[in-house]
Design a protein around this motif. Sequence first.
Motif: not given
Lengths: 487, 100
Positions: A205-210, A259-264, A229-232, A21-23
């Motif tokens: 004001s703080m967002r994470a891509d995982v 390899q792709e971009t996904r949403l949770y 853009n996971v927000n918690s 895992i990298g953030l």
Amino acid sequence: MSAPESTYVIEGSTGPWELVIGLEVHAQVVSKAKLFSGASAEYGAEPNSQVSFVDAAFPGMLPVINRECVAQAVRTGLGLKAEINLVSRFDRKNYFYADLPAGYQISQFAHPIVGKGVIEIELESGAIRPIGVTRLHLEQDAGKSMHDQHPSQSFIDLNRAGVALMEIVSEPDMRTPEEAGAYLRKLRTIMRYLGTCDGNMEEGSMRADVNVSVRKAGEPFRTRCEIKNVNSVRFVMQAIEAEARRQVEIWEAGGEVRQETRLYDPSRGETRSMRSKEDAHDYRYFPDPDLLPLVIEQEWVEELATHLPELPDAKKARFMSQYGLPAYDAGVLVMEQATADFYEAVARGRDGKIAANWMLGDFFAGLNRMGRGIEDSPVSAEGLGGLLDLLADATINGRIAKEVMEAMMETGETAAAIVEARGLRQVTDTGAIDGAVDQVLAANPDKLAEYKAGKEKLFGFFVGQVMKAMAGKGNPALVNEALKRKL
Amino acid sequence: MSSASAALDPAAVRRIARLARIRLADEDVAQLQSELGAILGWIEQLNEVDVSGVDPLASVGSATLTMREDVVTDGDQTEAVLANAPAHSGPFYTVPKVVE
């Protein structure tokens, strides 16, 4: 970075799978104005009221960098024990989206302002693990699109366009959802201490891509997917597990992870593909010709360093040595600067361990019950200290102190006032105690006989009865003494 | 024609146009392929110059970025900002619906 000792794996049909895992965290910089314009960076204003012609990308408008945003990036870099690059540069990251008026985002690609650093995370087991930070760079935020206002149109608000962000990229050093959660919380704590980002994930004001991939132990990295853009913190941890399970299933079915971009999707507890467009990552970076290299002086960096606050790791170590606190207690107290300050105000001139026990115990429990935080606590540090003083000079006993604390929470009155008004002062008058003991012994002849016949466990019963007869106010040591004498 | 033009096939030309949001007619591909190829040829010649040990030249003027203080000096001009927009509604820009 040392090899992790994690035992967290996903059990597949072909055996255990390890997670990698990298953030990438996007943290909004605390500043008054935007990164390259004089428009306000404040949250929540009327749509498009905080937009300069630079932000709206009018032709011929030139960006001029905000010194404070640079300072905030340097402070954050120093807080992450990272290399500060005295020369950095801005590039254009090109992509087309309606809330990006220029058609590119000004970012730092090849030469970020902050290089390698480290964040130490503490796990539930008490273990401490260093997680590498690859880099931190400055970039502009985009505007905001609203898709639910009209059947055929999207509405665009550019107030956020051009606000300064720090993108903080970790090494792929994390192996468990817990580590990712601890990393996010620690990064948030550090930035809040520094005052460089308010860390408010709800307001974005703080967002994470995982970035998540799976592999068998000892293998090189396999293909990763990025969850945007996971927000918690909780969702980050859930998303990692859901995504890892998905990837394990694909590999075990003989497939290949793309390899792709996904949403949770938190309501379904699963990730889904976002844009599988082949061009999604073709940003055609090139140096922004509008901006010269950003050159800062070593003296300025040192000047900023001297004004940094004491950071959580240092404060925790100090709490442990200065007040004799266990690591866990010190860790909880330093999580928020306001809590740490409150604790020190209570502990000043008092027993630090007792102060910590009361804060972490009855005081926090009371706040939780009332749904309040330390900032709007009905009991001040001074107030809590006053209670501890009454306990220390034996004006009240520990049991009564808990009762007084509850009353303080409800009424906001001082401990002394409550003790006076309710007559809760501890009884140390031996005559009164002896009287209560005689009364209890007279009222319980059977128990007295049993005790005399050798059932010594009943001593506790007598203590309880005497305390009860004295409405809890007896001095426990004196009550014990009197009972021993008379039994 | 230099060797670079060979690397730039018609598919690459179309892709570059698409990324730049430029509509490209089929009959224009060949000509653009040759023009872009010529530009890449020039770049290739520049790449032959040995610049090891030479710092990149960012500008011939003042060498570093000037900075601005963190003061709000701009904004509060919603009408002016929206004035040239092809479409707007109330205080918002509007665009054909972007579905993600």
